[in-house]
Write an enzyme that holds these catalytic residues in place. Structure first.
Site, short mmCIF file in Angstrom:
data_model
loop_
_atom_site.label_atom_id
_atom_site.label_comp_id
_atom_site.label_asym_id
_atom_site.label_seq_id
_atom_site.Cartn_x
_atom_site.Cartn_y
_atom_site.Cartn_z
N GLU A 176 0.86 -1.19 0.00
CA GLU A 176 0.00 0.00 0.00
C GLU A 176 0.88 1.23 0.00
OE1 GLU A 176 -2.75 0.65 3.23
OE2 GLU A 176 -3.46 -1.41 3.18
N GLU A 187 -13.52 5.93 -0.31
CA GLU A 187 -14.38 5.02 0.44
C GLU A 187 -15.13 5.79 1.52
OE1 GLU A 187 -12.32 1.06 1.24
OE2 GLU A 187 -10.71 2.22 0.35
N LYS A 201 -15.48 4.83 5.59
CA LYS A 201 -14.37 4.71 6.53
C LYS A 201 -14.47 5.78 7.59
CE LYS A 201 -10.49 2.94 5.35
NZ LYS A 201 -9.15 2.63 4.82
N GLU A 252 -8.93 9.67 5.32
CA GLU A 252 -9.25 8.24 5.21
C GLU A 252 -10.27 7.95 4.11
OE1 GLU A 252 -8.28 5.34 6.88
OE2 GLU A 252 -6.64 6.44 7.79
#
Ligand SMILES: *[C@@H]1O[C@H](CO)[C@@H](O)[C@H](O)[C@H]1NC(C)=O
Ligand SMILES: *[C@@H]1O[C@H](CO)[C@@H](O)[C@H](O)[C@H]1NC(C)=O
Ligand SMILES: *[C@@H]1O[C@H](CO)[C@@H](O)[C@H](O)[C@H]1NC(C)=O
Ligand SMILES: *[C@@H]1O[C@H](CO)[C@@H](O)[C@H](O)[C@H]1NC(C)=O
Ligand SMILES: *[C@@H]1O[C@H](CO)[C@@H](O)[C@H](O)[C@H]1NC(C)=O
Length: 500
Positions: free
Chosen positions: A277, A331, A334, A340
């Site tokens: 990542e 996303e 999250k 985030e």
């Protein structure tokens, strides 16, 4: 997401003629070896309620020349959609199942039978990540990691599946030291119990270490000392490693080499590493210095160019970089800071958040501003953080549910106000005295004097002590007066270091 423990205090060292020479020689060596080029993949996280159907996602991947993805589970609809696509996938056995997987071979036999065999090989499963950032999971799962890896491997072998690598992504916070890179070392309390057995397992099975590496976290926490150009892989003078003589042109490479150095120190010079990542958020809260669309575009664009056109990292020039960007989509479900929810390369409607080319052909078409790394953006070292709306509260730890998909693996130490003034003061006195914490910033008139409260000052001092102890276990306790947090503490505009 995650985190880097890396803390780079850029040392103002003039590099010598010799160092420069070494660097040029290395460069030539890298240039002359027939350029094995690296590989780009993308993490396909799905903590959102508005993502497109997996079959549409597979089309999106294909139309962008993305040949590798990583998911955080073994979702059946995703694995089915990938079938026959030629896109290779890394799947994950989630942290919640680690304990069962470690305890019982029958469990992993079943897990492989239900989650791998039905899809493989028409879906190209190239690796299984056992857990994610297990050492920073609050549930103390480290002891289960290697046994779980061994059980999954044995279950695959029973079924004659030899082509799937078994590994586990670690957060960069597994390092005790990351600067200079050549001094990279794993946290002492991880070495014997987990790192050595894990690296032995990876060597024995011909697999590689997975590492989540986020220059963003290092930059965010140390934007006064780390140059944004260096963090974003733009043109810069580089940062010399005084011990190896290597001049690092990007923080990412310096962080990768710190992990290689840590592996070398344990005599695992032959085990490879994959960056499972990395990413840069296109949006953040006002205190998330460096978050922003332009910076995210530059980080990811420059990174892809570096991976697809350059060799390996300076310490392993012959091992091409394999890098999984985080993440495919923003996303929305999250928790945690705004960043985030904003690591995505695409919005859920499949529009690009910014333009990132994923192939050499697409790179050639890129506007020079990005391909040259000289674009406009917020390249003033301040990121987009205004820094004016400082929050006073300590950010909450990531909730358990988020930990699976990468929570910040970086950790800090803060005061526990509940123990009372007397205990806090005693611990503060110890930290700043005998403990050797750097308490200058909390003196009157200095950067961390405000907010002028015992708790804020004690937090600063405890964290300084903790970081100086390389975040060793037990170094953030002070008789109960302190505890570890996994998100950047915020007291006014005071910045808490993540290392010394
Ligand atoms: C973590 O688990 C190990 C055994 O699995 C135990 O010895 C240790 O005390 C635990 N640590 C914490 C902080 O719970
Ligand atoms: C497994 O990892 C090794 C070492 O990096 C690599 O050579 C091999 O191609 C990998 N296998 C698969 C199926 O990706
Ligand atoms: C990159 O920038 C340099 C000037 O710094 C310029 O000469 C060169 O043409 C640019 N390259 C591209 C591909 O635009
Ligand atoms: C950079 O941004 C400034 C203000 O946002 C703008 O005036 C300037 O034209 C931009 N330069 C380039 C090269 O895009
Ligand atoms: C600072 O924040 C304000 C409000 O969020 C915004 O309008 C302004 O453009 C920001 N300034 C910079 C330099 O980012």
């Amino acid at each position: 997401m995650q985190p880097s423990s890396s803390t780079h205090h850029l040392q103002k060292m003039a590099y010598s003629y010799n160092t420069l020479l070494t660097f040029l020689l290395l460069l030539c060596a890298a240039a002359s070896s027939t350029a094995a080029t690296g590989t780009i993949g993308v993490n396909y996280g799905r903590i959102a309620d508005n993502l497109p159907d997996p079959t549409k996602v597979v089309q999106l991947l294909k139309s962008n020349d993305i040949g590798r993805v990583k998911i955080f589970d073994t979702d059946s609809s995703v694995l089915k959609a990938l079938s026959g696509s030629k896109i290779a996938v890394t799947v994950c056995l989630p942290n919640e199942q680690l304990k069962s997987a470690a305890a019982d071979q029958a469990f992993t036999d079943n897990w492989v039978k239900s989650n791998i065999l039905p899809y493989h090989p028409s879906t190209i499963i190239e690796a299984i990540a056992i857990g994610n950032e297990v050492f920073v999971d609050p549930n103390n799962l480290s002891d289960f990691l290697v046994p779980a890896m061994q059980n999954v491997y044995a279950s695959l072998a029973k079924n004659n599946v030899k082509s799937i690598n078994v590994s586990s992504p670690i957060a960069l916070s597994a390092l005790a030291t990351s600067y200079p890179s050549s001094s990279g070392s794993f946290k002492p309390d991880l070495v014997e119990p987990v790192m050595k057995p894990m690296l032995s397992f990876l060597r024995k099975t011909g697999s590689y270490l997975m590492v989540n590496v986020y220059p963003f976290f290092a930059y965010e926490a140390n934007s006064d000392t780390i140059s944004l150009d260096y963090a974003l892989l733009r043109e810069n003078n580089g940062v010399p490693d005084p011990k190896s003589g290597i001049v690092y042109k990007s923080l990412l490479e310096a962080q990768i080499d710190a992990v290689y150095a840590a592996m070398n120190a344990l005599k695992f010079n032959d085990v490879k590493l994959v960056v499972s990542e990395t990413g840069w958020p296109s949006k953040g809260d006002s205190n998330e210095i460096g978050a922003g669309e332009e910076n995210a575009a530059q980080y990811n664009g420059n990174l892809v160019r570096r991976v697809l056109t350059g060799g390996g990292s300076p310490m392993r020039p012959d091992d091409p970089l394999v890098v999984y960007l985080f993440a495919l989509f923003n996303e929305n479900s999250k928790s945690g800071p705004t960043s985030e929810r904003n690591y995505g390369l695409f919005y859920p409607n499949q529009q690009k958040v910014y333009n990132v080319p994923f192939s050499v052909e697409a790179l050639a078409d890129l506007p020079s501003a990005v391909s040259n790394g000289t674009g406009n953006g917020t390249g003033n070292g301040n990121g987009n953080g205004n820094g004016t709306k400082a929050e006073v509260a300590v950010a909450p730890s990531p909730s358990g549910g988020d930990v699976t998909e990468s929570s910040v693996g970086q950790t800090w130490c803060v005061a526990n106000g509940k123990v009372g003034q007397k205990k806090l003061q005693d611990a503060l006195d110890y930290a700043c005295g005998e403990g050797g914490a750097d308490c200058r910033p909390i003196q009157s008139g200095d950067t961390c004097y405000n907010p002028d409260t015992l708790e804020a000052h004690a937090s600063y001092a405890f964290n300084s002590y903790y970081q100086k102890q390389a975040r060793a276990s037990g170094s953030c306790d002070f008789g109960g007066a302190a505890y570890v947090v996994s998100q950047t503490p915020r007291y006014g505009s005071c910045k808490f270091p993540t290392g010394y």
